[in-house]
Motif scaffolding. Sequence first.
Motif, PDB file in Angstrom:
ATOM      1  N   GLY A 223      41.124  71.791  -3.703  1.00 12.80           N
ATOM      2  CA  GLY A 223      40.191  72.812  -3.546  1.00 12.80           C
ATOM      3  C   GLY A 223      38.850  72.110  -3.466  1.00 12.80           C
ATOM      4  N   CYS A 224      38.375  70.980  -3.390  1.00 15.25           N
ATOM      5  CA  CYS A 224      37.077  70.462  -3.531  1.00 15.25           C
ATOM      6  C   CYS A 224      36.831  69.656  -1.898  1.00 15.25           C
ATOM      7  CB  CYS A 224      37.009  69.445  -4.387  1.00 15.25           C
ATOM      8  SG  CYS A 224      36.633  69.845  -6.153  1.00 15.25           S
ATOM      9  N   THR A 225      35.556  69.587  -1.734  1.00 20.36           N
ATOM     10  CA  THR A 225      35.051  68.814  -0.403  1.00 20.36           C
ATOM     11  C   THR A 225      34.822  67.580  -0.909  1.00 20.36           C
ATOM     12  OG1 THR A 225      34.520  71.008   0.704  1.00 20.36           O
ATOM     13  CG2 THR A 225      33.634  68.979   1.537  1.00 20.36           C
ATOM     14  N   LEU A 258      32.332  63.699 -11.647  1.00 20.39           N
ATOM     15  CA  LEU A 258      32.068  62.675 -10.370  1.00 20.39           C
ATOM     16  C   LEU A 258      30.676  62.755  -9.884  1.00 20.39           C
ATOM     17  CD1 LEU A 258      33.910  61.389  -8.244  1.00 20.39           C
ATOM     18  CD2 LEU A 258      33.945  63.519  -6.868  1.00 20.39           C
ATOM     19  N   GLN A 259      30.267  61.545  -9.568  1.00 21.02           N
ATOM     20  CA  GLN A 259      28.612  61.316  -9.414  1.00 21.02           C
ATOM     21  C   GLN A 259      28.227  61.552  -7.932  1.00 21.02           C
ATOM     22  OE1 GLN A 259      26.268  60.678 -11.945  1.00 21.02           O
ATOM     23  NE2 GLN A 259      28.284  60.989 -13.201  1.00 21.02           N
ATOM     24  N   PHE A 260      29.315  61.414  -7.066  1.00 22.56           N
ATOM     25  CA  PHE A 260      29.034  61.587  -5.876  1.00 22.56           C
ATOM     26  C   PHE A 260      30.279  61.840  -4.910  1.00 22.56           C
ATOM     27  CE2 PHE A 260      30.827  57.344  -6.111  1.00 22.56           C
ATOM     28  CZ  PHE A 260      31.454  57.296  -4.979  1.00 22.56           C
ATOM     29  N   ILE A 261      30.090  62.532  -3.658  1.00 25.71           N
ATOM     30  CA  ILE A 261      30.949  62.530  -2.485  1.00 25.71           C
ATOM     31  C   ILE A 261      30.489  61.687  -1.285  1.00 25.71           C
ATOM     32  CG2 ILE A 261      31.836  64.937  -3.503  1.00 25.71           C
ATOM     33  CD1 ILE A 261      30.508  66.165  -1.203  1.00 25.71           C
ATOM     34  N   LEU A 262      31.287  61.626  -0.422  1.00 27.09           N
ATOM     35  CA  LEU A 262      30.924  60.859   0.753  1.00 27.09           C
ATOM     36  C   LEU A 262      30.549  61.555   1.799  1.00 27.09           C
ATOM     37  CD1 LEU A 262      33.961  58.170   1.172  1.00 27.09           C
ATOM     38  CD2 LEU A 262      31.441  57.817   0.574  1.00 27.09           C
ATOM     39  N   GLY A 263      29.612  61.223   2.612  1.00 27.81           N
ATOM     40  CA  GLY A 263      29.150  61.892   3.917  1.00 27.81           C
ATOM     41  C   GLY A 263      28.930  60.655   4.844  1.00 27.81           C
ATOM     42  N   TYR A 306      38.846  52.263   3.533  1.00 26.70           N
ATOM     43  CA  TYR A 306      38.460  52.139   2.103  1.00 26.70           C
ATOM     44  C   TYR A 306      38.035  53.239   1.605  1.00 26.70           C
ATOM     45  CZ  TYR A 306      38.405  47.361   3.663  1.00 26.70           C
ATOM     46  OH  TYR A 306      38.645  45.961   4.136  1.00 26.70           O
ATOM     47  N   ALA A 307      37.604  54.196   2.689  1.00 33.83           N
ATOM     48  CA  ALA A 307      36.978  55.667   2.284  1.00 33.83           C
ATOM     49  C   ALA A 307      38.231  56.424   1.770  1.00 33.83           C
ATOM     50  CB  ALA A 307      36.500  56.144   3.236  1.00 33.83           C
ATOM     51  N   TYR A 308      39.230  56.240   2.397  1.00 31.49           N
ATOM     52  CA  TYR A 308      40.497  56.968   1.960  1.00 31.49           C
ATOM     53  C   TYR A 308      40.733  56.778   0.497  1.00 31.49           C
ATOM     54  CZ  TYR A 308      45.557  58.580   1.768  1.00 31.49           C
ATOM     55  OH  TYR A 308      46.717  58.812   1.606  1.00 31.49           O
ATOM     56  N   GLN A 309      40.872  55.486   0.310  1.00 34.58           N
ATOM     57  CA  GLN A 309      41.162  54.914  -1.155  1.00 34.58           C
ATOM     58  C   GLN A 309      40.073  55.498  -2.170  1.00 34.58           C
ATOM     59  OE1 GLN A 309      41.338  50.587   0.085  1.00 34.58           O
ATOM     60  NE2 GLN A 309      43.321  50.749  -0.967  1.00 34.58           N
ATOM     61  N   LEU A 310      38.825  55.745  -1.840  1.00 38.74           N
ATOM     62  CA  LEU A 310      37.723  55.951  -2.460  1.00 38.74           C
ATOM     63  C   LEU A 310      38.070  57.538  -2.830  1.00 38.74           C
ATOM     64  CD1 LEU A 310      34.423  54.597  -1.270  1.00 38.74           C
ATOM     65  CD2 LEU A 310      35.210  54.398  -3.517  1.00 38.74           C
ATOM     66  N   ILE A 311      38.444  58.509  -1.707  1.00 40.03           N
ATOM     67  CA  ILE A 311      38.660  59.732  -1.938  1.00 40.03           C
ATOM     68  C   ILE A 311      39.794  59.888  -3.013  1.00 40.03           C
ATOM     69  CG2 ILE A 311      39.163  61.693  -0.884  1.00 40.03           C
ATOM     70  CD1 ILE A 311      37.444  61.118   1.487  1.00 40.03           C
ATOM     71  N   LYS A 312      40.909  58.982  -2.865  1.00 39.57           N
ATOM     72  CA  LYS A 312      42.153  59.526  -3.757  1.00 39.57           C
ATOM     73  C   LYS A 312      41.577  59.155  -5.194  1.00 39.57           C
ATOM     74  CE  LYS A 312      46.452  59.259  -4.959  1.00 39.57           C
ATOM     75  NZ  LYS A 312      46.362  59.075  -6.368  1.00 39.57           N
ATOM     76  N   LYS A 313      40.713  58.215  -5.348  1.00 41.69           N
ATOM     77  CA  LYS A 313      40.096  57.855  -6.740  1.00 41.69           C
ATOM     78  C   LYS A 313      39.567  59.229  -7.241  1.00 41.69           C
ATOM     79  CE  LYS A 313      40.291  55.090 -10.188  1.00 41.69           C
ATOM     80  NZ  LYS A 313      41.581  54.797 -10.636  1.00 41.69           N
ATOM     81  N   MET A 314      38.543  59.620  -6.426  1.00 40.35           N
ATOM     82  CA  MET A 314      37.845  60.966  -6.621  1.00 40.35           C
ATOM     83  C   MET A 314      38.680  62.196  -6.993  1.00 40.35           C
ATOM     84  SD  MET A 314      34.865  61.053  -3.621  1.00 40.35           S
ATOM     85  CE  MET A 314      34.300  59.750  -3.033  1.00 40.35           C
ATOM     86  N   ILE A 315      39.706  62.441  -6.199  1.00 40.70           N
ATOM     87  CA  ILE A 315      40.690  63.462  -6.597  1.00 40.70           C
ATOM     88  C   ILE A 315      41.191  63.314  -7.855  1.00 40.70           C
ATOM     89  CG2 ILE A 315      42.837  64.456  -5.793  1.00 40.70           C
ATOM     90  CD1 ILE A 315      42.091  63.761  -2.909  1.00 40.70           C
ATOM     91  N   ASP A 316      41.622  62.286  -8.310  1.00 44.00           N
ATOM     92  CA  ASP A 316      42.103  61.732  -9.715  1.00 44.00           C
ATOM     93  C   ASP A 316      41.168  62.117 -10.907  1.00 44.00           C
ATOM     94  OD1 ASP A 316      44.417  61.047  -8.509  1.00 44.00           O
ATOM     95  OD2 ASP A 316      44.122  58.970  -8.431  1.00 44.00           O
ATOM     96  N   SER A 317      39.844  62.099 -10.472  1.00 41.48           N
ATOM     97  CA  SER A 317      38.968  62.187 -11.798  1.00 41.48           C
ATOM     98  C   SER A 317      38.492  63.585 -11.534  1.00 41.48           C
ATOM     99  CB  SER A 317      37.733  61.429 -11.098  1.00 41.48           C
ATOM    100  OG  SER A 317      37.063  61.715  -9.925  1.00 41.48           O
ATOM    101  N   VAL A 318      38.340  64.380 -10.725  1.00 38.75           N
ATOM    102  CA  VAL A 318      37.985  65.923 -10.958  1.00 38.75           C
ATOM    103  C   VAL A 318      38.772  66.648 -11.629  1.00 38.75           C
ATOM    104  CG1 VAL A 318      36.658  65.650  -8.586  1.00 38.75           C
ATOM    105  CG2 VAL A 318      39.063  66.499  -8.680  1.00 38.75           C
TER     106      VAL A 318
END
Length: 506
Positions: A223-225, A258-263, A306-318
Amino acid sequence: MTTILEVQDGILKVQGELEELRKRLQEEMPEAERAHLWKKEELLMREKEFLMKEKELLLREKELLLVQSGQNSTALVEDRSEEWIKHMLIPGLTTLPQHDYDLANALFPEKHGKLPVTMRMYRERLMQKPNVTKSFLIEADDSIVPVVLTVALRVSFGREVSEMGVSGRAGSFLRDIFELCRSYSPSKFTYQFFSDCNATTAGRRSSSTEERSRPDTLLTASGCTFLIGEDKLSSLSDAEADLTAKVRPLSTMFYGELQFILGYIEAGSAFQWLSIGKSGVVRRVGPTLDLSTDVDRCQYLLSIGYAYQLIKKMIDSVPQVPGRHAMFTVDIVGDRTLCFFPDRVRKSIKNFDSFCREKMTGLDVILRAYKAGERCPSLPQLMGNKSDDYRSRTGTYTVQISPLGHAPILRSEQSIRTMARNVCEALSVLHEAGLFHRDVRLPNVVQVSQEQFMLIDLETVAAYPFRLPEGFQYFREWSIEMLEGNSYTPMSDMYQLGRLLKKDVR
């Protein structure tokens, strides 16, 4: 037998023809010639769709053969994709980067991985550019991962003639690498990927575009971008300006700490990763890549992994929030469409006259409800100009409302009391304006802050005195107990609230 590489070459050829054709459609010409080009465009679109499906079928067929080979000891093929993908991905991140410098190092690590490619590709590149090949490629077999990466490295970068061409190419790279990571890496998560979000209108009969309020590329999960991309034909600066205008500060309720998302931004063959901070500030991270060069193309493909791995970590933190909707996504149920933006929701209802007859309401009554709630934090705020703007010539009703919220999490007696008090406040405002809500249910209550709830869906309101006609079929949400005789009164709304508290909250 047709190969995946041959199909990919066919897709690129058709894409090039489409771009040239759309460039011609921008020129002045007789209507008969324009009609002929429209017909040709439709045929090319069908051909491209057919080739895309053929590519998908070939990949699935290959994957099936590889799976079957594991059950047959005499098979000549073996799936080693899970082994090969380890060569391109760095070990899993232990913590998320907190600063742009750390983010750049995560996307472009000094000790980077290598891209597994087919034996033929590796030997061809080794003869042509040995240093680049040894630094970024590793010789592999014909498993799925090496085949897809080989296709990605073979894509030629000519001069793009349309922004759609840039978007299509960028979306293809991102989608293919993310699918490889989801299928074969240890890090797995469910996501939705959207590309070329800003489609042309009027059945591609016009060069005009829809309101450019959505980025060209989106990746959403839970449910997050988490990834936003903007593609341009002109320059990276134009793409950055467009994307910056579309983002807003990240909601703490949705994104937690979460401090940032990717663009990313892309123009022609130039590509740049971005950091979109919690405040909504957009900054460039890492080098600007020229995807027409071998070195930068390899760095780009590795950085997607590497971006895929970062997003996986973001999902775990929200925080996990039920009923959350990602920014820029669309929810369609029957004639109702909801578009979610960073600071508002756009609601559209087709066949609005039929809707009003069914619900026994009207545009004037609905706008009265929004007007009554202008100073009430427990009712949604209308973002619009004048009443004529809310109904189109096609009979579609459209409003934009704020603020954003999500399905409430009622984990304490205090939160239940707050929710009930806020709903009572909203109903009090409506009742004083001579209106009933008529649909007080938990799905129509959203949490907009830690201590604030809001009663939404004002399109069900009616004015009193309100009496049901003889033989009327009750709304699905109603029961006979809600009515006093054959009339709906303010106490009917209160009855619904009481039933909500008894049935849904416990």
